[in-house]
Design a protein around this motif. Structure first.
Motif, short mmCIF file in Angstrom:
data_model
loop_
_atom_site.label_atom_id
_atom_site.label_comp_id
_atom_site.label_asym_id
_atom_site.label_seq_id
_atom_site.Cartn_x
_atom_site.Cartn_y
_atom_site.Cartn_z
N PRO A 97 -40.77 10.08 12.88
CA PRO A 97 -41.40 9.27 13.93
C PRO A 97 -40.37 8.43 14.69
O PRO A 97 -39.56 7.72 14.08
CB PRO A 97 -42.37 8.38 13.15
N ASP A 98 -40.41 8.56 16.00
CA ASP A 98 -39.51 7.81 16.89
C ASP A 98 -38.04 8.04 16.55
O ASP A 98 -37.19 7.19 16.83
CB ASP A 98 -39.81 6.30 16.83
N ARG A 99 -37.73 9.17 15.91
CA ARG A 99 -36.36 9.54 15.54
C ARG A 99 -35.75 8.52 14.57
O ARG A 99 -34.55 8.28 14.57
CB ARG A 99 -35.48 9.72 16.78
N ARG A 100 -36.59 7.93 13.73
CA ARG A 100 -36.12 6.91 12.78
C ARG A 100 -36.51 7.32 11.36
O ARG A 100 -37.54 6.89 10.84
CB ARG A 100 -36.73 5.55 13.13
N PRO A 101 -35.70 8.15 10.71
CA PRO A 101 -36.04 8.57 9.35
C PRO A 101 -35.83 7.46 8.34
O PRO A 101 -34.95 6.62 8.49
CB PRO A 101 -35.08 9.73 9.10
N THR A 102 -36.64 7.48 7.31
CA THR A 102 -36.35 6.64 6.16
C THR A 102 -35.24 7.31 5.35
O THR A 102 -35.02 8.52 5.46
CB THR A 102 -37.59 6.49 5.27
N PRO A 103 -34.50 6.55 4.53
CA PRO A 103 -33.47 7.18 3.69
C PRO A 103 -34.04 8.30 2.82
O PRO A 103 -33.42 9.37 2.68
CB PRO A 103 -32.93 6.02 2.86
N ALA A 104 -35.20 8.08 2.22
CA ALA A 104 -35.80 9.11 1.37
C ALA A 104 -36.20 10.33 2.18
O ALA A 104 -36.00 11.47 1.75
CB ALA A 104 -37.01 8.53 0.63
N GLY A 105 -36.78 10.10 3.36
CA GLY A 105 -37.17 11.22 4.21
C GLY A 105 -35.98 12.02 4.69
O GLY A 105 -36.01 13.26 4.71
N ALA A 106 -34.91 11.33 5.05
CA ALA A 106 -33.70 12.00 5.51
C ALA A 106 -33.12 12.87 4.40
O ALA A 106 -32.72 14.02 4.63
CB ALA A 106 -32.68 10.98 5.99
N GLU A 107 -33.08 12.33 3.18
CA GLU A 107 -32.52 13.10 2.07
C GLU A 107 -33.39 14.30 1.74
O GLU A 107 -32.88 15.39 1.43
CB GLU A 107 -32.36 12.20 0.85
N ARG A 108 -34.68 14.14 1.84
CA ARG A 108 -35.58 15.28 1.58
C ARG A 108 -35.36 16.38 2.61
O ARG A 108 -35.33 17.56 2.27
CB ARG A 108 -37.03 14.81 1.59
N TYR A 109 -35.21 15.99 3.87
CA TYR A 109 -34.96 16.99 4.91
C TYR A 109 -33.63 17.70 4.68
O TYR A 109 -33.53 18.92 4.82
CB TYR A 109 -34.99 16.34 6.29
N ARG A 110 -32.61 16.94 4.32
CA ARG A 110 -31.31 17.57 4.05
C ARG A 110 -31.43 18.62 2.95
O ARG A 110 -30.86 19.71 3.05
CB ARG A 110 -30.28 16.51 3.66
#
Length: 234
Positions: free
Chosen positions: A123-136
């Motif tokens: 959302p709004d190009r603002r990942p949470t740290p946990a969300g970013a790591e899951r996507y990676r």
């Protein structure tokens, strides 16, 4: 027999995208990976996943593949649930961006491609740290070879609106209100083109709708399979 579901993820996504989604009970679920460099061939993979009619579920590039399956065999698609997507053909800016990403992967910089695409997933190009790591983790599981194949497939997209206007199946279109990559306007256009569509805009959701609003995706799937089962055969 309950209609099977054929489920297609987005680029750099795999079946883990749907981990929190509650698929309708009693319906077989078939996940189709994006492993071919052409939208038409990928659409054939979707059509070959099951025999007979099915409900198609797709996010982003997966929905675009679904649109092509609908174009090729509308009588097979008994229901449609699409989200975080775009039915228009690619423009010059998109083609340039895909070529640039492909060049990075070709020289061993897949991790840079993952980081470039990551903000647009949230959302709004603002990942949470946990969300970013899951996507990676998910993107790395998909890997650079499939990433290049998917970029090649993107370049074979075409405008899907003619196919959408001819569709006769019940459909649900889900849009994250804060999706920076495929904003709500894209989904309004898709829902307007589909003759039997319901549009649902999801507050606070970005591009990865099944992660950010699994409840809404689960409800949409229940609605689509119910409507598809009640619809007359084509």
């Amino acid at each position: 027999m309950p209609l099977p579901l054929v489920v297609v993820p987005g680029m750099l996504c795999d079946a883990s995208l749907w981990a929190e989604v509650a698929f309708p009970e009693g319906h077989d679920v078939h996940h189709v990976a994006l492993t071919r460099p052409d939208i038409g061939v990928l659409a054939d993979d979707v059509l070959d996943a099951v025999a007979g009619p099915f409900v198609l579920v797709g996010l982003s590039l997966g929905a675009i593949v679904g649109f092509e399956a609908l174009r090729r065999a509308p009588e097979r698609v008994a229901g449609l649930c699409v989200m975080a997507t775009n039915a228009a053909g690619p423009n010059a800016e998109q083609r340039f961006a895909w070529e640039e990403l492909d060049e990075l992967i070709a020289v061993g910089r897949f991790a840079d491609v993952v980081e470039r695409t990551l903000p647009d997933m949230f959302p709004d190009r603002r990942p949470t740290p946990a969300g970013a790591e899951r996507y990676r983790r998910m993107a790395q599981a998909v890997g650079p070879t499939a990433g290049r194949v998917q970029l090649a497939a993107q370049a074979t997209r075409r405008d899907a609106f003619t196919a959408l206007r001819s569709a006769r199946c019940p459909s649900v279109v889900l849009s994250g209100s804060r999706d920076a990559l495929c904003p709500p306007a894209f989904h309004h256009a898709i829902a307007e083109a589909l003759p039997h569509a319901r549009l649902r805009e999801l507050p606070d959701a970005g591009h990865l709708v099944p992660w950010q609003r699994p409840d809404a995706v689960s409800a949409a799937l229940r609605d689509v399979v119910t409507a598809a089962a009640a619809a007359p055969a084509p």
